[in-house]
Design a protein around this motif. Structure first.
Motif, PDB file in Angstrom:
ATOM      1  N   ILE A 153      44.900  70.008   8.553  1.00 41.89           N
ATOM      2  CA  ILE A 153      43.557  69.473   8.299  1.00 41.89           C
ATOM      3  C   ILE A 153      42.608  70.633   8.002  1.00 41.89           C
ATOM      4  CG2 ILE A 153      43.948  67.492   9.813  1.00 41.89           C
ATOM      5  CD1 ILE A 153      41.883  68.806  11.781  1.00 41.89           C
ATOM      6  N   PHE A 154      41.444  70.276   7.480  1.00 39.23           N
ATOM      7  CA  PHE A 154      40.420  71.259   7.160  1.00 39.23           C
ATOM      8  C   PHE A 154      39.120  70.849   7.823  1.00 39.23           C
ATOM      9  CE2 PHE A 154      43.596  71.414   3.912  1.00 39.23           C
ATOM     10  CZ  PHE A 154      43.804  72.773   3.733  1.00 39.23           C
ATOM     11  N   THR A 155      38.358  71.868   8.220  1.00 37.54           N
ATOM     12  CA  THR A 155      37.065  71.628   8.860  1.00 37.54           C
ATOM     13  C   THR A 155      36.008  72.535   8.261  1.00 37.54           C
ATOM     14  OG1 THR A 155      37.393  73.297  10.589  1.00 37.54           O
ATOM     15  CG2 THR A 155      38.157  71.057  11.088  1.00 37.54           C
ATOM     16  N   LYS A 156      34.749  72.166   8.527  1.00 37.82           N
ATOM     17  CA  LYS A 156      33.640  73.076   8.261  1.00 37.82           C
ATOM     18  C   LYS A 156      32.991  73.381   9.606  1.00 37.82           C
ATOM     19  CE  LYS A 156      30.181  69.558   7.141  1.00 37.82           C
ATOM     20  NZ  LYS A 156      29.276  69.051   6.131  1.00 37.82           N
ATOM     21  N   VAL A 157      32.445  74.574   9.724  1.00 40.12           N
ATOM     22  CA  VAL A 157      31.854  75.025  10.980  1.00 40.12           C
ATOM     23  C   VAL A 157      30.404  74.565  11.044  1.00 40.12           C
ATOM     24  CG1 VAL A 157      31.324  77.027  12.422  1.00 40.12           C
ATOM     25  CG2 VAL A 157      33.399  77.029  11.011  1.00 40.12           C
ATOM     26  N   LEU A 158      30.070  73.810  12.097  1.00 37.80           N
ATOM     27  CA  LEU A 158      28.705  73.323  12.311  1.00 37.80           C
ATOM     28  C   LEU A 158      27.931  74.212  13.279  1.00 37.80           C
ATOM     29  CD1 LEU A 158      29.392  69.493  12.746  1.00 37.80           C
ATOM     30  CD2 LEU A 158      28.859  70.740  10.639  1.00 37.80           C
ATOM     31  N   LYS A 159      28.655  74.897  14.174  1.00 37.60           N
ATOM     32  CA  LYS A 159      28.018  75.774  15.165  1.00 37.60           C
ATOM     33  C   LYS A 159      28.862  77.033  15.295  1.00 37.60           C
ATOM     34  CE  LYS A 159      26.848  75.969  20.106  1.00 37.60           C
ATOM     35  NZ  LYS A 159      27.865  76.899  20.602  1.00 37.60           N
ATOM     36  N   ASP A 160      28.204  78.191  15.115  1.00 36.99           N
ATOM     37  CA  ASP A 160      28.858  79.509  15.245  1.00 36.99           C
ATOM     38  C   ASP A 160      29.519  79.680  16.598  1.00 36.99           C
ATOM     39  OD1 ASP A 160      27.614  80.295  12.884  1.00 36.99           O
ATOM     40  OD2 ASP A 160      26.337  81.799  13.818  1.00 36.99           O
ATOM     41  N   GLY A 161      30.488  80.577  16.613  1.00 42.38           N
ATOM     42  CA  GLY A 161      31.044  80.980  17.893  1.00 42.38           C
ATOM     43  C   GLY A 161      32.387  81.661  17.760  1.00 42.38           C
ATOM     44  N   ILE A 162      32.831  82.166  18.890  1.00 42.90           N
ATOM     45  CA  ILE A 162      34.133  82.825  18.971  1.00 42.90           C
ATOM     46  C   ILE A 162      35.168  81.802  19.415  1.00 42.90           C
ATOM     47  CG2 ILE A 162      35.469  84.557  20.263  1.00 42.90           C
ATOM     48  CD1 ILE A 162      32.903  86.259  20.308  1.00 42.90           C
ATOM     49  N   VAL A 163      36.337  81.880  18.787  1.00 39.79           N
ATOM     50  CA  VAL A 163      37.481  81.074  19.194  1.00 39.79           C
ATOM     51  C   VAL A 163      38.579  82.055  19.582  1.00 39.79           C
ATOM     52  CG1 VAL A 163      39.200  79.368  18.500  1.00 39.79           C
ATOM     53  CG2 VAL A 163      36.847  79.170  17.647  1.00 39.79           C
ATOM     54  N   LYS A 164      39.174  81.817  20.769  1.00 41.49           N
ATOM     55  CA  LYS A 164      40.223  82.688  21.287  1.00 41.49           C
ATOM     56  C   LYS A 164      41.502  81.890  21.517  1.00 41.49           C
ATOM     57  CE  LYS A 164      37.961  83.838  25.016  1.00 41.49           C
ATOM     58  NZ  LYS A 164      36.665  83.298  25.220  1.00 41.49           N
ATOM     59  N   MET A 165      42.614  82.615  21.505  1.00 40.43           N
ATOM     60  CA  MET A 165      43.885  82.004  21.882  1.00 40.43           C
ATOM     61  C   MET A 165      43.729  81.435  23.291  1.00 40.43           C
ATOM     62  SD  MET A 165      46.345  85.007  20.342  1.00 40.43           S
ATOM     63  CE  MET A 165      47.849  84.436  21.077  1.00 40.43           C
ATOM     64  N   GLY A 166      44.211  80.201  23.487  1.00 44.38           N
ATOM     65  CA  GLY A 166      44.126  79.552  24.794  1.00 44.38           C
ATOM     66  C   GLY A 166      42.892  78.695  24.983  1.00 44.38           C
ATOM     67  N   ASP A 167      41.898  78.797  24.075  1.00 45.96           N
ATOM     68  CA  ASP A 167      40.693  77.971  24.197  1.00 45.96           C
ATOM     69  C   ASP A 167      41.051  76.486  24.098  1.00 45.96           C
ATOM     70  OD1 ASP A 167      38.842  80.002  24.535  1.00 45.96           O
ATOM     71  OD2 ASP A 167      38.088  79.938  22.479  1.00 45.96           O
ATOM     72  N   GLU A 168      40.243  75.687  24.780  1.00 46.18           N
ATOM     73  CA  GLU A 168      40.403  74.243  24.744  1.00 46.18           C
ATOM     74  C   GLU A 168      39.828  73.675  23.450  1.00 46.18           C
ATOM     75  OE1 GLU A 168      39.963  71.313  28.340  1.00 46.18           O
ATOM     76  OE2 GLU A 168      37.977  71.675  27.490  1.00 46.18           O
ATOM     77  N   ILE A 169      40.448  72.606  22.972  1.00 48.63           N
ATOM     78  CA  ILE A 169      39.936  71.844  21.824  1.00 48.63           C
ATOM     79  C   ILE A 169      39.606  70.453  22.336  1.00 48.63           C
ATOM     80  CG2 ILE A 169      40.432  70.887  19.545  1.00 48.63           C
ATOM     81  CD1 ILE A 169      42.627  73.080  19.277  1.00 48.63           C
ATOM     82  N   LEU A 170      38.357  70.037  22.143  1.00 52.13           N
ATOM     83  CA  LEU A 170      37.928  68.703  22.559  1.00 52.13           C
ATOM     84  C   LEU A 170      37.523  67.895  21.341  1.00 52.13           C
ATOM     85  CD1 LEU A 170      35.617  69.556  25.598  1.00 52.13           C
ATOM     86  CD2 LEU A 170      37.897  68.549  25.689  1.00 52.13           C
ATOM     87  N   VAL A 171      37.995  66.659  21.270  1.00 50.22           N
ATOM     88  CA  VAL A 171      37.524  65.731  20.253  1.00 50.22           C
ATOM     89  C   VAL A 171      36.254  65.119  20.822  1.00 50.22           C
ATOM     90  CG1 VAL A 171      38.026  63.644  18.939  1.00 50.22           C
ATOM     91  CG2 VAL A 171      39.857  65.292  19.404  1.00 50.22           C
ATOM     92  N   LEU A 172      35.129  65.337  20.122  1.00 46.95           N
ATOM     93  CA  LEU A 172      33.827  64.909  20.638  1.00 46.95           C
ATOM     94  C   LEU A 172      33.476  63.506  20.195  1.00 46.95           C
ATOM     95  CD1 LEU A 172      31.760  68.159  19.984  1.00 46.95           C
ATOM     96  CD2 LEU A 172      32.852  67.440  22.100  1.00 46.95           C
ATOM     97  N   GLU A 173      32.803  62.809  21.085  1.00 47.64           N
ATOM     98  CA  GLU A 173      32.211  61.532  20.716  1.00 47.64           C
ATOM     99  C   GLU A 173      30.879  61.846  20.049  1.00 47.64           C
ATOM    100  OE1 GLU A 173      32.046  58.985  24.162  1.00 47.64           O
ATOM    101  OE2 GLU A 173      33.938  59.813  24.868  1.00 47.64           O
ATOM    102  N   GLU A 174      30.451  61.005  19.146  1.00 47.08           N
ATOM    103  CA  GLU A 174      29.250  61.253  18.347  1.00 47.08           C
ATOM    104  C   GLU A 174      28.035  61.627  19.196  1.00 47.08           C
ATOM    105  OE1 GLU A 174      27.606  62.246  14.953  1.00 47.08           O
ATOM    106  OE2 GLU A 174      29.605  61.407  15.006  1.00 47.08           O
ATOM    107  N   GLU A 175      27.828  60.920  20.314  1.00 47.18           N
ATOM    108  CA  GLU A 175      26.638  61.177  21.109  1.00 47.18           C
ATOM    109  C   GLU A 175      26.665  62.558  21.782  1.00 47.18           C
ATOM    110  OE1 GLU A 175      29.402  58.416  23.450  1.00 47.18           O
ATOM    111  OE2 GLU A 175      28.529  58.434  21.468  1.00 47.18           O
ATOM    112  N   LYS A 176      27.846  63.131  21.992  1.00 47.10           N
ATOM    113  CA  LYS A 176      27.948  64.456  22.608  1.00 47.10           C
ATOM    114  C   LYS A 176      27.613  65.571  21.621  1.00 47.10           C
ATOM    115  CE  LYS A 176      31.358  63.206  26.076  1.00 47.10           C
ATOM    116  NZ  LYS A 176      32.727  63.378  26.542  1.00 47.10           N
ATOM    117  N   VAL A 177      27.657  65.260  20.341  1.00 42.61           N
ATOM    118  CA  VAL A 177      27.408  66.265  19.309  1.00 42.61           C
ATOM    119  C   VAL A 177      25.916  66.487  19.122  1.00 42.61           C
ATOM    120  CG1 VAL A 177      27.734  66.833  16.881  1.00 42.61           C
ATOM    121  CG2 VAL A 177      29.569  65.710  18.143  1.00 42.61           C
ATOM    122  N   LEU A 178      25.142  65.444  19.270  1.00 42.81           N
ATOM    123  CA  LEU A 178      23.709  65.504  18.983  1.00 42.81           C
ATOM    124  C   LEU A 178      22.950  66.359  19.962  1.00 42.81           C
ATOM    125  CD1 LEU A 178      23.219  61.767  18.056  1.00 42.81           C
ATOM    126  CD2 LEU A 178      23.591  63.677  16.519  1.00 42.81           C
TER     127      LEU A 178
END
Length: 150
Positions: A125-150
């Motif tokens: 899959i492909f994504t675009k970055v909405l919020k800057d940040g560092i991603v590291k090996m071992g970091d958690e990936i969460l699928v967000l619900e719409e209200e958590k993004v706002l």
């Protein structure tokens, strides 16, 4: 739904396997700093599950590892290709939005010639970055619900 980052991968050229790095800086409207695919377009970051790589190993393709399919982020625990376009993901410090599932493979790239097949067209899959940040090996990936993004 939760997953984790298995690897961050980068390359200076398109169409070649990427090398694994410990962490990467992902910029809004750009993608992974220093990566050939980064830029202000809809395919800033590519993701592929380790499960897809393991599936290719299981059919007898040798020498596979993270980055071999030119994915920026190798994941574990999420069926990426089942996420609808528009899904928001919190990956490390970043927020990313799914913009495309799979891709059309017009030419057989170096990856196809090296491994004899490619899972990116169907399971990446492909994504675009909405919020800057560092991603590291071992970091958690969460699928967000719409209200958590706002």
């Amino acid at each position: 739904m939760k997953g984790k980052v298995v690897a961050i991968n980068i390359s200076e050229r398109k169409g070649v396997p990427k090398k694994t790095i410990v962490q990467g800086m992902f910029r809004t409207d750009h993608g992974l700093e220093g990566d050939a695919h980064a830029g202000n377009w809809h395919r800033q970051v590519s993701l592929l599950g380790i499960e897809s790589i393991e599936k290719m190993k299981a059919i007898g393709i040798e020498g596979l590892c993270t980055g071999k399919f030119a994915e920026n982020i190798t994941t574990e625990g999420i069926a990426l290709w089942q996420l609808p376009v528009g899904t928001k993901l919190k990956i490390g410090e970043t927020i990313q939005e799914v913009t495309q599932i799979g891709k059309e493979c017009h030419t057989k790239c170096a990856i196809f010639h090296q491994v004899g097949n490619c899972v990116m067209p169907t399971e990446g899959i492909f994504t675009k970055v909405l919020k800057d940040g560092i991603v590291k090996m071992g970091d958690e990936i969460l699928v967000l619900e719409e209200e958590k993004v706002l």
